[in-house]
Design a protein around this motif. Structure first.
Motif, short mmCIF file in Angstrom:
data_model
loop_
_atom_site.label_atom_id
_atom_site.label_comp_id
_atom_site.label_asym_id
_atom_site.label_seq_id
_atom_site.Cartn_x
_atom_site.Cartn_y
_atom_site.Cartn_z
N ARG A 1 -8.89 15.01 0.48
CA ARG A 1 -7.48 15.26 0.14
C ARG A 1 -7.23 14.98 -1.34
N PHE A 2 -7.86 13.93 -1.87
CA PHE A 2 -7.71 13.64 -3.30
C PHE A 2 -8.26 14.81 -4.13
N GLN A 3 -9.34 15.41 -3.64
CA GLN A 3 -9.92 16.53 -4.39
C GLN A 3 -8.91 17.67 -4.50
N ASP B 1 3.70 0.71 -8.65
CA ASP B 1 3.51 -0.44 -7.76
C ASP B 1 2.25 -0.32 -6.91
N ALA B 2 1.33 0.59 -7.27
CA ALA B 2 0.09 0.73 -6.49
C ALA B 2 -0.71 -0.56 -6.54
N GLU B 3 -1.35 -0.88 -5.40
CA GLU B 3 -2.21 -2.07 -5.32
C GLU B 3 -3.65 -1.57 -5.35
N LEU B 4 -4.26 -1.68 -6.52
CA LEU B 4 -5.56 -1.04 -6.70
C LEU B 4 -6.67 -2.08 -6.83
N ILE C 1 -9.39 7.05 -13.38
CA ILE C 1 -8.66 7.58 -12.22
C ILE C 1 -7.57 6.61 -11.76
N HIS C 2 -7.94 5.38 -11.49
CA HIS C 2 -6.93 4.45 -11.00
C HIS C 2 -5.90 4.10 -12.08
N VAL C 3 -6.26 4.25 -13.36
CA VAL C 3 -5.29 4.05 -14.45
C VAL C 3 -4.21 5.14 -14.36
N ASN D 1 -19.32 -3.29 -8.27
CA ASN D 1 -18.73 -4.48 -7.66
C ASN D 1 -17.29 -4.16 -7.28
N TYR D 2 -17.00 -4.20 -5.99
CA TYR D 2 -15.65 -3.93 -5.48
C TYR D 2 -14.92 -5.26 -5.32
N ARG D 3 -13.82 -5.41 -6.03
CA ARG D 3 -13.03 -6.64 -5.93
C ARG D 3 -11.61 -6.28 -5.56
N SER D 4 -11.12 -6.91 -4.48
CA SER D 4 -9.75 -6.66 -4.04
C SER D 4 -9.35 -7.79 -3.13
N CYS D 5 -8.05 -8.09 -3.08
CA CYS D 5 -7.64 -9.09 -2.09
C CYS D 5 -7.45 -8.44 -0.73
N ARG D 6 -7.62 -7.11 -0.66
CA ARG D 6 -7.55 -6.43 0.62
C ARG D 6 -8.98 -6.11 1.10
N PRO D 7 -9.25 -6.33 2.37
CA PRO D 7 -10.64 -6.14 2.84
C PRO D 7 -10.94 -4.68 3.17
N MET E 1 0.86 -1.19 0.00
CA MET E 1 0.00 0.00 0.00
C MET E 1 0.90 1.25 0.00
N LYS E 2 0.49 2.24 -0.80
CA LYS E 2 1.34 3.41 -0.94
C LYS E 2 1.39 4.24 0.35
N GLY E 3 2.59 4.83 0.56
CA GLY E 3 2.81 5.62 1.76
C GLY E 3 1.84 6.78 1.89
N GLY F 1 -16.34 4.96 2.38
CA GLY F 1 -16.00 6.31 2.83
C GLY F 1 -15.56 7.20 1.67
N LEU F 2 -14.78 6.63 0.74
CA LEU F 2 -14.36 7.41 -0.44
C LEU F 2 -15.57 7.84 -1.26
N ILE F 3 -16.56 6.95 -1.36
CA ILE F 3 -17.78 7.28 -2.11
C ILE F 3 -18.53 8.41 -1.39
C1 HEM Z 1 -9.31 11.39 -7.20
C2 HEM Z 1 -9.74 10.21 -6.83
C3 HEM Z 1 -8.88 9.04 -6.41
C4 HEM Z 1 -7.52 8.89 -6.35
C5 HEM Z 1 -6.46 9.91 -6.70
C6 HEM Z 1 -7.26 7.55 -5.84
C7 HEM Z 1 -6.01 7.04 -5.57
C8 HEM Z 1 -5.74 5.89 -4.89
C9 HEM Z 1 -4.44 5.51 -4.36
C10 HEM Z 1 -3.15 6.32 -4.48
C11 HEM Z 1 -4.59 4.33 -3.72
C12 HEM Z 1 -3.51 3.53 -2.97
C13 HEM Z 1 -2.94 2.41 -3.79
C14 HEM Z 1 -1.94 1.64 -2.96
O1 HEM Z 1 -2.00 1.72 -1.75
O2 HEM Z 1 -1.03 0.95 -3.49
C15 HEM Z 1 -5.99 3.96 -3.83
C16 HEM Z 1 -6.53 2.83 -3.29
C17 HEM Z 1 -7.87 2.60 -3.22
N1 HEM Z 1 -8.86 3.30 -3.88
FE1 HEM Z 1 -8.64 4.99 -4.97
N2 HEM Z 1 -8.44 6.90 -5.64
C18 HEM Z 1 -9.45 7.77 -5.95
C19 HEM Z 1 -10.79 7.55 -5.89
C20 HEM Z 1 -11.34 6.42 -5.35
C21 HEM Z 1 -12.77 6.21 -5.16
C22 HEM Z 1 -13.87 7.23 -5.47
C23 HEM Z 1 -12.91 4.97 -4.63
C24 HEM Z 1 -14.19 4.26 -4.27
C25 HEM Z 1 -15.13 4.05 -5.15
C26 HEM Z 1 -11.59 4.40 -4.47
C27 HEM Z 1 -11.31 3.19 -3.90
C28 HEM Z 1 -10.06 2.76 -3.48
C29 HEM Z 1 -9.84 1.67 -2.54
C30 HEM Z 1 -10.92 0.85 -1.83
C31 HEM Z 1 -8.45 1.56 -2.39
C32 HEM Z 1 -7.67 0.59 -1.45
C33 HEM Z 1 -7.03 -0.56 -2.15
C34 HEM Z 1 -7.91 -1.80 -2.25
O3 HEM Z 1 -9.09 -1.77 -1.83
O4 HEM Z 1 -7.46 -2.83 -2.79
N3 HEM Z 1 -10.66 5.30 -4.95
N4 HEM Z 1 -6.66 4.93 -4.56
#
Ligand code: HEM
Length: 181
Positions: free
Chosen positions: A77-79, A113-116, A103-105, A132-138, A1-3, A145-147
């Motif tokens: 903060r992302f905003q 090396d981001a884990e997305l 966004i994640h692209v 549908n949220y799929r991840s090996c991290r819970p 996970m990124k710092g 919260g991000l939503i």
């Molecule tokens: C400007 C918008 C966003 C940016 C810049 C962003 C960026 C990132 C970054 C940097 C990480 C960390 C990756 C890592 O730790 O290796 C991350 C993880 C994650 N992001 Fe986003 N994100 C954004 C929006 C969102 C939104 C809206 C959602 C939800 C729908 C979301 C869901 C997640 C989740 C759940 C993770 C944790 C990793 C996982 O579950 O496997 N992100 N994102």
């Protein structure tokens, strides 16, 4: 996970619970990093679970609630850091649907090396969006919260419900986002 996720988390804890709580939870956990995070570094995601659990144990709140509140904070903060992602999308649902393919692209270009996680749209209409949220991290509570944080940015009032699903594609969490009247 990124710092950056860790530095934002410790900022969130400091703002909400005070600087002593940051020292306390770092002290409670036996962290390989020692709790010294840099935003571009990469750390084991289990350190995040250790820190959130330590905060819960010190009376912060239950783990999913803390993750959700942190997600809401993180989206703010992302905003600030990435306003273009919000400007490019006129509505909350458009923004949320752009996380997977845009966004994640872009995030991966920045941090190779981001884990997305992955988010595919299951259903969308005027009032509801199901991802549908799929991840090996819970971290579905973090996604929730991000939503909610994105909904704050768009001034759109929504509720989010998590539905655990198992089908022939595997086990995942469906996030059902409903616009409030
Ligand atoms: C400007 C918008 C966003 C940016 C810049 C962003 C960026 C990132 C970054 C940097 C990480 C960390 C990756 C890592 O730790 O290796 C991350 C993880 C994650 N992001 Fe986003 N994100 C954004 C929006 C969102 C939104 C809206 C959602 C939800 C729908 C979301 C869901 C997640 C989740 C759940 C993770 C944790 C990793 C996982 O579950 O496997 N992100 N994102």
């Amino acid at each position: 996970m990124k710092g950056v996720v860790f530095t934002e988390f410790l900022d969130f804890v400091g703002m909400k619970f005070g600087a002593d709580m940051v020292d306390d939870i770092v002290g409670d956990c036996d962290l390989p990093s020692g709790g010294a995070y840099t935003s571009v570094g990469t750390y084991d995601h289990t350190e995040m679970h250790a820190l959130v659990s330590a905060l819960a144990a010190r009376g912060g709140a239950a783990v999913p609630i803390l993750l959700r509140e942190f997600g809401r904070h993180l989206c703010g903060r992302f905003q600030k850091g990435f306003p273009q992602f919000f400007e490019q999308n006129a509505t909350l649902f458009d923004f949320l649907e752009s996380v997977q393919d845009h966004i994640h692209v872009e995030v991966r270009k920045l941090y190779p090396d981001a884990e997305l996680p992955s988010f595919d749209t299951h259903h969308r209409d005027e009032a509801a969006l199901e991802l549908n949220y799929r991840s090996c991290r819970p971290l579905a509570a973090l996604a929730e919260g991000l939503i909610l944080g994105a909904a704050d940015q768009y001034g759109t009032s929504v509720s989010v419900e998590q539905k655990p699903i198992t089908d022939d594609t595997g086990t995942f969490v469906r996030l059902a986002i409903q616009r409030c009247a």
